[in-house]
Design a protein around this motif. Sequence first.
Motif, short mmCIF file in Angstrom:
data_model
loop_
_atom_site.label_atom_id
_atom_site.label_comp_id
_atom_site.label_asym_id
_atom_site.label_seq_id
_atom_site.Cartn_x
_atom_site.Cartn_y
_atom_site.Cartn_z
N VAL A 1 66.31 33.04 62.30
CA VAL A 1 66.30 32.16 63.46
C VAL A 1 67.72 32.08 64.00
CG1 VAL A 1 66.02 29.77 64.21
CG2 VAL A 1 64.32 30.79 62.69
N GLN A 2 67.87 32.30 65.30
CA GLN A 2 69.17 32.22 65.97
C GLN A 2 69.34 30.82 66.56
OE1 GLN A 2 70.17 35.85 64.78
NE2 GLN A 2 71.50 34.77 66.22
N ILE A 3 70.43 30.15 66.20
CA ILE A 3 70.67 28.77 66.61
C ILE A 3 71.80 28.72 67.64
CG2 ILE A 3 71.38 26.48 65.83
CD1 ILE A 3 70.22 27.19 63.09
N VAL B 1 65.18 21.17 75.77
CA VAL B 1 65.89 22.43 75.81
C VAL B 1 65.60 23.18 74.52
CG1 VAL B 1 68.00 21.37 74.86
CG2 VAL B 1 68.15 23.53 76.13
N ALA B 2 65.40 24.48 74.61
CA ALA B 2 65.21 25.30 73.42
C ALA B 2 66.57 25.59 72.80
CB ALA B 2 64.49 26.60 73.76
N THR B 3 66.71 25.34 71.50
CA THR B 3 68.01 25.52 70.85
C THR B 3 67.98 26.52 69.71
OG1 THR B 3 67.59 23.59 69.43
CG2 THR B 3 68.81 23.22 71.47
N ALA B 4 66.83 27.16 69.49
CA ALA B 4 66.74 28.22 68.48
C ALA B 4 65.57 29.13 68.81
CB ALA B 4 66.58 27.64 67.08
N TYR B 5 65.76 30.41 68.50
CA TYR B 5 64.73 31.42 68.75
C TYR B 5 64.65 32.36 67.55
CZ TYR B 5 65.03 30.25 73.77
OH TYR B 5 65.03 29.61 74.99
N SER B 6 63.46 32.89 67.32
CA SER B 6 63.35 34.02 66.40
C SER B 6 63.80 35.26 67.17
CB SER B 6 61.91 34.17 65.91
OG SER B 6 61.02 34.29 67.00
N GLU B 7 64.01 36.36 66.46
CA GLU B 7 64.59 37.54 67.11
C GLU B 7 63.62 38.24 68.06
OE1 GLU B 7 66.88 40.11 64.64
OE2 GLU B 7 67.94 38.46 63.69
N ASP B 8 62.34 37.85 68.05
CA ASP B 8 61.38 38.39 69.02
C ASP B 8 61.20 37.45 70.21
OD1 ASP B 8 60.07 36.40 67.67
OD2 ASP B 8 58.41 37.62 66.98
N GLY B 9 62.02 36.39 70.28
CA GLY B 9 62.02 35.52 71.46
C GLY B 9 61.15 34.30 71.38
N VAL C 1 60.27 30.56 70.62
CA VAL C 1 61.04 29.32 70.49
C VAL C 1 60.85 28.75 69.09
CG1 VAL C 1 61.30 26.94 71.29
CG2 VAL C 1 60.95 28.79 72.95
N GLU C 2 61.95 28.49 68.40
CA GLU C 2 61.89 27.96 67.03
C GLU C 2 62.39 26.52 66.92
OE1 GLU C 2 60.74 29.24 64.18
OE2 GLU C 2 60.10 31.18 64.99
N ALA C 3 63.03 26.00 67.98
CA ALA C 3 63.46 24.61 67.95
C ALA C 3 63.65 24.10 69.37
CB ALA C 3 64.76 24.44 67.17
N VAL C 4 63.35 22.83 69.58
CA VAL C 4 63.63 22.15 70.85
C VAL C 4 64.33 20.83 70.55
CG1 VAL C 4 61.67 23.21 72.05
CG2 VAL C 4 61.40 20.95 70.97
N GLU C 5 65.13 20.40 71.53
CA GLU C 5 65.82 19.12 71.44
C GLU C 5 65.76 18.43 72.79
OE1 GLU C 5 69.81 19.66 69.96
OE2 GLU C 5 69.16 21.15 68.47
N SER C 6 66.06 17.14 72.81
CA SER C 6 66.10 16.40 74.06
C SER C 6 67.41 16.65 74.78
CB SER C 6 65.93 14.90 73.79
OG SER C 6 66.02 14.17 74.99
N THR C 7 67.35 16.65 76.10
CA THR C 7 68.57 16.72 76.91
C THR C 7 69.17 15.34 77.11
OG1 THR C 7 67.28 16.55 78.95
CG2 THR C 7 67.76 18.78 78.14
N LEU D 1 63.85 16.02 68.02
CA LEU D 1 64.05 17.37 67.51
C LEU D 1 62.73 17.92 66.99
CD1 LEU D 1 65.89 19.73 66.51
CD2 LEU D 1 66.25 18.40 64.42
N GLY D 2 62.43 19.16 67.36
CA GLY D 2 61.25 19.83 66.82
C GLY D 2 61.61 21.21 66.32
N VAL D 3 61.06 21.59 65.17
CA VAL D 3 61.27 22.94 64.63
C VAL D 3 59.91 23.58 64.37
CG1 VAL D 3 63.51 22.40 63.62
CG2 VAL D 3 61.45 22.16 62.22
N GLN D 4 59.85 24.90 64.54
CA GLN D 4 58.58 25.60 64.42
C GLN D 4 58.26 25.97 62.97
OE1 GLN D 4 56.09 26.36 67.07
NE2 GLN D 4 55.26 26.29 65.00
N TRP D 5 59.25 25.99 62.10
CA TRP D 5 58.99 26.34 60.70
C TRP D 5 58.67 25.07 59.90
CZ3 TRP D 5 63.87 26.47 62.93
CH2 TRP D 5 64.87 25.69 62.33
N HIS D 6 58.55 25.22 58.59
CA HIS D 6 58.17 24.10 57.71
C HIS D 6 59.31 23.76 56.74
CE1 HIS D 6 53.90 23.21 58.53
NE2 HIS D 6 53.86 24.45 58.97
N PRO D 7 60.32 22.99 57.18
CA PRO D 7 61.43 22.67 56.29
C PRO D 7 61.03 21.80 55.11
CG PRO D 7 61.56 21.36 58.29
CD PRO D 7 60.49 22.39 58.51
N GLU D 8 59.97 21.01 55.27
CA GLU D 8 59.54 20.13 54.17
C GLU D 8 59.12 20.91 52.93
OE1 GLU D 8 55.65 21.44 55.69
OE2 GLU D 8 57.59 21.00 56.59
#
Length: 242
Positions: free
Chosen positions: A149-151, A184-192, A194-200, A206-213
């Motif tokens: 994931v690119q941040i 705003v999207a703040t992280a992407y996987s290398e295929d484009g 969206v892996e994270a969003v945040e508020s402007t 904050l939202g992330v697409q993976w499962h950190p828990e």
Amino acid sequence: MKPIIGVTTFLSDASKYSTVNRNYVDSVYAAGGLPVTIPIVEGEADYEAYLDMVDGLLFTGGNDIAPYYYGENPVRQLHSMSSIRDEYELSLFRGAYEKKMPIFGICRGIQLINVALEGSLYQDIYSQCPGTLGHSPEHTAADELYHSVQIQKGSKLYEIFGEERIFTNSFHHQAVKALGKNLVATAYSEDGIVEAVESTEERFLLGVQWHPEAMTKRHPKFTGLFQAFVQASLAYKKEVAV
């Protein structure tokens, strides 16, 4: 003084239980929060009393979100919808968002945040996003690192990890398409994807697409996400108490 973190639940297949994976509860507790699960009450739209009890809200993973919430008909690959859960979480989100309560979304949670703020989703990335790489491996443990994931520098996510590239697990077939309002999207996987969003805005959203828990015990750096969320919830608790 520990902040109370509301954790959303889902209905079991037989609809007998309003439940959630204990990894969410364990991760919140390890980060210094007091987790409480919020049950699904069918037909209820007013969760104000629950929101008055908590200092932060965690939206968990699970079902696909019904596409009519963002004006689309379903594609063939859509599965496991629950309009009862959709209405429950959208009601919770609206109340928490209005209060500027800290909000953290995981997997389905990032998608719920986006849809609630009038964004849309890829209902199935494999059929709708050409060139998509693997995002939902089979027969793989939930705490296995899977793809990179690119941040973006300067983001809340970068502040938490201190890295521009990390590896995460991945268990999803839907993803953010058009961004919702004030996101705003703040992280992407290398295929484009969206892996994270945040508020402007000036708030913790904050939202992330993976499962950190599922990663915190084996890969402690993922606890940083929960620590940042819990600290924001503690600040909110102190603010509303004044």
